[in-house]
Design a protein around this motif. Structure first.
Motif, PDB file in Angstrom:
ATOM      1  N   THR A 228       0.817  -1.215   0.000  1.00 47.83           N
ATOM      2  CA  THR A 228       0.000   0.000   0.000  1.00 47.83           C
ATOM      3  C   THR A 228       0.849   1.262   0.000  1.00 47.83           C
ATOM      4  O   THR A 228       0.607   2.190  -0.776  1.00 47.83           O
ATOM      5  CB  THR A 228      -0.950   0.009   1.220  1.00 47.83           C
ATOM      6  N   GLY A 229       1.863   1.313   0.869  1.00 53.65           N
ATOM      7  CA  GLY A 229       2.734   2.483   0.936  1.00 53.65           C
ATOM      8  C   GLY A 229       3.443   2.735  -0.381  1.00 53.65           C
ATOM      9  O   GLY A 229       3.535   3.874  -0.854  1.00 53.65           O
TER      10      GLY A 229
ATOM     11  N   CYS B  81      10.504   1.134  -2.152  1.00 50.79           N
ATOM     12  CA  CYS B  81       9.612   0.624  -1.106  1.00 50.79           C
ATOM     13  C   CYS B  81       9.020  -0.727  -1.492  1.00 50.79           C
ATOM     14  O   CYS B  81       8.814  -1.594  -0.641  1.00 50.79           O
ATOM     15  CB  CYS B  81       8.502   1.648  -0.861  1.00 50.79           C
ATOM     16  N   ALA B  82       8.760  -0.919  -2.796  1.00 47.49           N
ATOM     17  CA  ALA B  82       8.211  -2.197  -3.269  1.00 47.49           C
ATOM     18  C   ALA B  82       9.210  -3.330  -3.063  1.00 47.49           C
ATOM     19  O   ALA B  82       8.826  -4.485  -2.862  1.00 47.49           O
ATOM     20  CB  ALA B  82       7.841  -2.082  -4.748  1.00 47.49           C
ATOM     21  N   VAL B  83      10.496  -3.002  -3.098  1.00 50.54           N
ATOM     22  CA  VAL B  83      11.547  -4.001  -2.876  1.00 50.54           C
ATOM     23  C   VAL B  83      11.670  -4.319  -1.384  1.00 50.54           C
ATOM     24  O   VAL B  83      11.963  -5.451  -1.000  1.00 50.54           O
ATOM     25  CB  VAL B  83      12.900  -3.496  -3.427  1.00 50.54           C
ATOM     26  N   TYR B  84      11.417  -3.302  -0.554  1.00 42.17           N
ATOM     27  CA  TYR B  84      11.500  -3.465   0.903  1.00 42.17           C
ATOM     28  C   TYR B  84      10.160  -3.107   1.555  1.00 42.17           C
ATOM     29  O   TYR B  84      10.049  -2.088   2.249  1.00 42.17           O
ATOM     30  CB  TYR B  84      12.609  -2.574   1.477  1.00 42.17           C
ATOM     31  N   PRO B  85       9.125  -3.920   1.308  1.00 50.19           N
ATOM     32  CA  PRO B  85       7.780  -3.592   1.798  1.00 50.19           C
ATOM     33  C   PRO B  85       7.671  -3.497   3.319  1.00 50.19           C
ATOM     34  O   PRO B  85       6.800  -2.815   3.844  1.00 50.19           O
ATOM     35  CB  PRO B  85       6.912  -4.736   1.256  1.00 50.19           C
TER      36      PRO B  85
ATOM     37  N   PHE C 105       6.197   2.042   5.910  1.00 49.62           N
ATOM     38  CA  PHE C 105       5.828   3.176   6.756  1.00 49.62           C
ATOM     39  C   PHE C 105       6.885   4.267   6.682  1.00 49.62           C
ATOM     40  O   PHE C 105       6.562   5.454   6.534  1.00 49.62           O
ATOM     41  CB  PHE C 105       5.652   2.725   8.210  1.00 49.62           C
ATOM     42  N   TRP C 106       8.165   3.896   6.755  1.00 46.19           N
ATOM     43  CA  TRP C 106       9.246   4.879   6.774  1.00 46.19           C
ATOM     44  C   TRP C 106       9.433   5.531   5.410  1.00 46.19           C
ATOM     45  O   TRP C 106       9.760   6.724   5.332  1.00 46.19           O
ATOM     46  CB  TRP C 106      10.532   4.231   7.268  1.00 46.19           C
ATOM     47  N   PHE C 107       9.219   4.769   4.335  1.00 44.19           N
ATOM     48  CA  PHE C 107       9.271   5.369   3.006  1.00 44.19           C
ATOM     49  C   PHE C 107       8.136   6.384   2.844  1.00 44.19           C
ATOM     50  O   PHE C 107       8.307   7.436   2.218  1.00 44.19           O
ATOM     51  CB  PHE C 107       9.173   4.289   1.917  1.00 44.19           C
ATOM     52  N   TRP C 108       6.965   6.056   3.410  1.00 43.74           N
ATOM     53  CA  TRP C 108       5.822   6.968   3.376  1.00 43.74           C
ATOM     54  C   TRP C 108       6.176   8.262   4.112  1.00 43.74           C
ATOM     55  O   TRP C 108       5.865   9.362   3.646  1.00 43.74           O
ATOM     56  CB  TRP C 108       4.608   6.294   4.024  1.00 43.74           C
ATOM     57  N   VAL C 109       6.817   8.132   5.256  1.00 41.58           N
ATOM     58  CA  VAL C 109       7.227   9.304   6.048  1.00 41.58           C
ATOM     59  C   VAL C 109       8.178  10.186   5.240  1.00 41.58           C
ATOM     60  O   VAL C 109       8.026  11.414   5.196  1.00 41.58           O
ATOM     61  CB  VAL C 109       7.895   8.865   7.371  1.00 41.58           C
TER      62      VAL C 109
END
Length: 201
Positions: free
Chosen positions: A132-133, A169-173, A177-181
């Motif tokens: 989702t993120g 982020c897709a590689v490290y799902p 949360f932190w990528f979203w931040v």
């Protein structure tokens, strides 16, 4: 008429054409505030999950509903802030906020954004919400790039950044949360500060 007068006239015509085809009323301050809203919303979401007794969310859980409300409030505050500050900037420049350029900008921005939002909801309600993120970052970045041709050119670089963050982020799902931040919080503050210093001041 001298060459200098011709050059001045051409410059004025170019500026008029630019203003009629591009939206210059985006406020750097609205970008900064949107980033701050995102960071506050993320902090609230982190607190809710941390104190829920589990390290994950369930779709029909009460905490999940609270986080959806949290995200909705962040989005609503960001939209309201952008509208208010853009309207204030328009009045200051004796311009109209709602015109054909604004309509083209919103159409270009909302088509990828709404498409992405619907797709994310479909994935969530199919119990596939691990990315989702990533999807939020990617579709938001695509929306920014698509709308950039109708506004300040630098917007596309924010869009590219969001897309890249979404792909990583897709590689490290597990770090979504932190990528979203970073994407919605920190990058908005950085971009808003650049716009404020370059255009608003």
């Amino acid at each position: 008429m001298s060459a200098e007068d011709y050059l001045k006239d051409i410059t004025e015509i170019k500026d008029m054409m630019n203003k009629s085809s591009r939206f210059f009323l985006l406020s750097g301050l609205s970008g900064i505030l949107s980033g701050i809203y995102a960071l506050i919303g993320a902090a609230i979401a982190y607190y809710l999950v941390s104190n829920s007794g589990r390290d994950y969310l369930i779709l029909d859980g009460e905490i999940f509903n609270y986080i959806l409300i949290d995200l909705s409030i962040v989005a609503l505050l960001s939209v309201i802030t952008a509208a208010i500050l853009s309207n204030r900037k328009a009045k200051k420049n004796n311009e109209y906020l709602w015109n054909s350029t604004t309509k083209r900008l919103l159409t270009a921005f909302l088509i990828p954004l709404i498409t992405g939002g619907i797709y994310i909801l479909i994935k969530i309600y199919s119990n596939h919400y691990g990315l989702t993120g990533s999807l939020m970052l990617i579709f938001y970045g695509l929306a920014l790039v698509n709308a950039s041709k109708y506004t300040i050119g630098n917007v596309k670089y924010l869009g590219y950044t969001e897309i890249i963050l979404g792909l990583i982020c897709a590689v490290y799902p597990g770090y979504g949360f932190w990528f979203w931040v970073v994407g919605f919080g920190i990058m908005h503050i950085i971009y808003g500060s650049m716009i404020y210093l370059k255009h608003d001041r």
